[in-house]
Design an enzyme around this catalytic site. Structure first.
Site, mmCIF file in Angstrom:
data_model
loop_
_atom_site.group_PDB
_atom_site.id
_atom_site.type_symbol
_atom_site.label_atom_id
_atom_site.label_comp_id
_atom_site.label_asym_id
_atom_site.label_seq_id
_atom_site.Cartn_x
_atom_site.Cartn_y
_atom_site.Cartn_z
ATOM 1 N N LYS A 1 0.837 -1.201 0.000
ATOM 2 C CA LYS A 1 0.000 0.000 0.000
ATOM 3 C C LYS A 1 0.876 1.258 0.000
ATOM 4 C CE LYS A 1 -3.554 2.219 2.821
ATOM 5 N NZ LYS A 1 -4.503 2.079 3.918
ATOM 6 N N GLU B 1 10.585 -4.712 4.494
ATOM 7 C CA GLU B 1 10.683 -6.114 4.075
ATOM 8 C C GLU B 1 10.341 -6.274 2.593
ATOM 9 O OE1 GLU B 1 9.108 -4.956 6.821
ATOM 10 O OE2 GLU B 1 8.832 -6.541 8.314
ATOM 11 N N GLY C 1 -4.958 -2.289 5.140
ATOM 12 C CA GLY C 1 -4.173 -3.421 4.629
ATOM 13 C C GLY C 1 -4.883 -4.754 4.806
ATOM 14 N N ARG C 2 -5.362 -5.031 6.030
ATOM 15 C CA ARG C 2 -5.973 -6.339 6.302
ATOM 16 C C ARG C 2 -7.362 -6.483 5.692
ATOM 17 N NH1 ARG C 2 -5.020 -3.126 10.368
ATOM 18 N NH2 ARG C 2 -6.637 -2.396 11.794
ATOM 19 N N GLU D 1 -5.164 -7.446 14.827
ATOM 20 C CA GLU D 1 -4.682 -6.115 14.463
ATOM 21 C C GLU D 1 -5.826 -5.105 14.577
ATOM 22 O OE1 GLU D 1 -1.457 -6.358 11.460
ATOM 23 O OE2 GLU D 1 -2.475 -4.657 10.574
ATOM 24 N N HIS E 1 -4.859 -34.486 16.852
ATOM 25 C CA HIS E 1 -3.741 -35.322 17.283
ATOM 26 C C HIS E 1 -2.646 -34.473 17.892
ATOM 27 C CE1 HIS E 1 -5.571 -38.712 15.141
ATOM 28 N NE2 HIS E 1 -6.037 -37.732 14.383
ATOM 29 N N LYS F 1 7.548 -0.750 12.555
ATOM 30 C CA LYS F 1 8.186 -0.300 11.311
ATOM 31 C C LYS F 1 9.180 0.828 11.617
ATOM 32 C CE LYS F 1 4.479 -1.464 8.045
ATOM 33 N NZ LYS F 1 3.640 -1.060 6.939
HETATM 34 C C1 G6Q Z 1 -2.637 -4.178 7.848
HETATM 35 C C2 G6Q Z 1 -1.429 -3.579 8.376
HETATM 36 C C3 G6Q Z 1 -0.142 -4.221 7.903
HETATM 37 C C4 G6Q Z 1 0.261 -3.836 6.480
HETATM 38 C C5 G6Q Z 1 1.694 -4.301 6.235
HETATM 39 C C6 G6Q Z 1 2.174 -4.001 4.832
HETATM 40 O O1 G6Q Z 1 -3.737 -3.775 8.067
HETATM 41 O O2 G6Q Z 1 -1.427 -2.221 8.173
HETATM 42 O O3 G6Q Z 1 -0.201 -5.616 8.016
HETATM 43 O O4 G6Q Z 1 -0.604 -4.400 5.559
HETATM 44 O O5 G6Q Z 1 2.540 -3.707 7.157
HETATM 45 O O6 G6Q Z 1 2.103 -2.642 4.544
HETATM 46 P P1 G6Q Z 1 2.261 -2.138 3.068
HETATM 47 O O7 G6Q Z 1 1.173 -2.703 2.254
HETATM 48 O O8 G6Q Z 1 2.208 -0.644 3.126
HETATM 49 O O9 G6Q Z 1 3.595 -2.630 2.577
#
Ligand code: G6Q
Length: 561
Positions: free
Chosen positions: A206, A212, A267-268, A353, A384, A500
């Site tokens: 986003k 990462e 994001g989620r 989250e 199990h 972050k």
């Molecule tokens: C989700 C969070 C988090 C985010 C990641 C990746 O709701 O905000 O999981 O999606 O940190 O972020 P970017 O999409 O900005 O790389």
């Protein structure tokens, strides 16, 4: 000021818990033969049985009162109409607009957002069709055979889970890979199996600023340049899903291959947006639209059904009962479906989250528990392994069992065993067993399972894109309802942002040997530093400090050189 825990309904629920604590779920069935019919409901291709809960009719009525007295109706309307309900980020929350299939405008801040959503859908359609048909070629003229999604958190878990869940609908000539971890072993393993000439990378981020993802994307680009093409060829193999067009273009992605989305998509909650591109590539655009349709139908149900017949509301209220009145700390998600093996991880992020918050929307600390620890694994594997603790341990863990009814052709025997195992477990958790009774000894003993442990059973007619869409939207709204009742903001994630920021600061200052960090972090950083820039000297010094007996004074002043 309104205080939830002082409200009459909350107090009544606290009392009800005391009064009903010793009631047994199985007795509810004896007292009311209609309980299953009363406490189950269907929405489209989803069927929920919530009768095996330690929730009597009077408890349920009080929980519904809790929902009635909350801001649910108002906040739900605000979410769907694009009001700013994510107050700390000053944003509307509009993932529901991404799957809005109704005609007509959706005005946000004086602007209709539907045309741009439609434009992006068309872009996803054109692109996915070009890749799937082989019309889209890599730099050497070969068709794409492998798609690698590079993203993390919300830019990974949704499409990852959905592509795996819908694997049987996958295009036969395309394989999908998901790289998220910054651990180089992750991307290395994926790249080692790929041909750069036939690989497409989707940089899903986003913000286009997540460490990462950017590092993995750079490594992928370097690999591509070292093993195949030149700078000018990057555009044929790298595309992006991002709100940050400028950064994506600086990375070398062609403007027309940047799939846009918007700040108002969390994001989620983003698998319905361009972040869902791998899903469209895998199952086709029509399948992707079916996924949206399933979610849209659940949205309509959530918006219109009365609370007592509203699946997300009922699930949310039952969760609240366990978290706030019974004292459960966790919620287990156990899909009896191998294709849903990523679902617990996806729902873990969605729930933890969103509702892992300890202040209300006004910034005041809350005096009640909020989001549960969500965890799980597939059945029958779990039977199990960790089920032992659920049967006989000291913890009280409500379980959501999830399965689809329709067997795969040729797999009927397996599917029958799978479903009967799940139903047997749901029954066993409720009934328990008394080893002592069987051996003529009425005392509770090490052989006994106490039972009276609650579960829901959620059945999908079939694991189709549409039913998966409905299932995910169901959990999204369950989380939303709980957030509204707890009066928290389910749509920010300052803990993630903190992680972050600190990661950035630490890596920037590794050379500066800053004293801004605590002694432990500095000591550990010195150990790390020893392996990267200046040999082992600092590491040794740090190790000395680390192994010094407790209470040994640390050197003050300038940090060790
Ligand atoms: C989700 C969070 C988090 C985010 C990641 C990746 O709701 O905000 O999981 O999606 O940190 O972020 P970017 O999409 O900005 O790389």
């Amino acid at each position: 000021m309104f205080q939830l825990t002082r409200s009459v309904t909350w107090q009544a629920l606290t009392q009800l818990r005391q009064q009903t604590a010793n009631e047994r779920i199985r007795d509810y069935f004896t007292a009311d033969p209609q309980r299953f019919e009363k406490m189950s409901l269907r929405v489209g291709g989803l069927f929920l049985d919530y009768s095996k809960h330690q929730v009597s009719e009077s408890v349920l009525a009080k929980l519904l009162e809790l929902a009635d007295h909350s801001a649910l109706v108002q906040r739900r309307a605000q979410m769907f109409s694009g009001d700013i309900i994510n107050v700390t980020e000053n944003r509307p929350v509009l993932h529901t607009a991404l799957r809005n299939l109704a005609e007509g405008p959706l005005m946000v801040d004086g602007q209709d957002v539907m045309p741009e959503i439609q434009r992006t859908r068309e872009q996803i359609q054109r692109f996915s069709e070009a890749v799937r048909s082989g019309e889209w070629k890599g730099h050497s003229g070969k068709r794409i055979r492998d798609v690698v999604n590079i993203g993390i958190g919300g830019s990974d878990l949704g499409p990852n889970m959905a592509c795996r869940a819908l694997l049987k609908y996958r295009h036969p000539e395309l394989s999908f890979h998901f790289v998220s971890n910054v651990d180089g072993a992750h991307i290395q393993k994926v790249l080692s199996r790929l041909d750069p000439a036939t690989t497409l990378f989707i940089v899903s981020t986003k913000t286009f600023s997540t460490q990462e993802t950017l590092l993995n994307a750079k490594t992928a680009r370097r690999w591509f340049l070292e093993t195949a093409g030149e700078d000018a060829d990057v555009g044929a193999h790298f595309i992006a899903a991002s709100t940050n067009k400028k950064a994506a273009m600086e990375f070398g992605i062609r403007e027309e291959n940047i799939f846009e989305f918007w700040a108002w998509v969390g994001g989620r909650y983003s698998m319905w947006s361009s972040i869902g591109l791998p899903i469209a590539l895998s199952i086709g655009f029509e399948g992707f639209m079916e996924l949206l349709e399933g979610a849209y139908e659940m949205d309509r149900h959530f918006l219109t059904a009365p609370s007592a017949e509203n699946m997300p509301v009922l699930m949310a209220l039952i969760g609240i009962w366990y978290i706030n009145f019974v004292g459960a700390e966790t919620q287990a998600i156990v899909p009896y479906d191998q294709a849903l093996h990523q679902l617990p991880a996806f729902l873990q992020q969605l729930d933890m989250e969103s509702n892992g918050k300890s202040v209300d929307i006004f910034g005041h600390p809350v005096d009640y528990k909020t989001g549960p620890i969500v965890w799980g694994q597939t059945g029958s594997n779990g039977q199990h392994a960790f089920f032992q603790l659920l049967h006989q341990g000291t913890r009280y863990v409500p379980i959501d069992f999830i399965a689809s009814l329709k067997p795969e052709p040729g797999m009927e025997e397996h599917h029958f065993a799978l479903l009967t195992n799940m139903l047997a477990q749901a029954n066993a958790f409720m009934e328990g067993s008394h080893g002592g009774e069987e051996r003529g000894d009425s005392q509770l003993d090490p052989y006994s399972c106490p039972g009276n442990r609650p579960s829901s059973v959620l059945l999908l007619d079939e694991l189709t894109p549409k039913n998966l869409g409905a299932l995910i939207a169901l959990y999204e709204h369950k989380v939303f309802v709980q957030g509204v009742i707890w009066n928290i903001n389910s749509f920010d994630q300052w803990g993630v942002q903190l992680g972050k920021r600190i990661a950035g600061e630490i890596s920037e200052r590794i050379d500066a040997q800053s004293q801004d960090f605590d002694a432990s972090t500095q000591g550990l950083l010195a150990l790390v530093r020893g392996h990267f820039q200046r040999g082992a000297a600092d590491a040794e010094t740090a190790a000395e400090t680390a192994s010094a007996p407790a209470g040994t004074p640390r050197r003050k002043g300038k940090p060790r050189q």
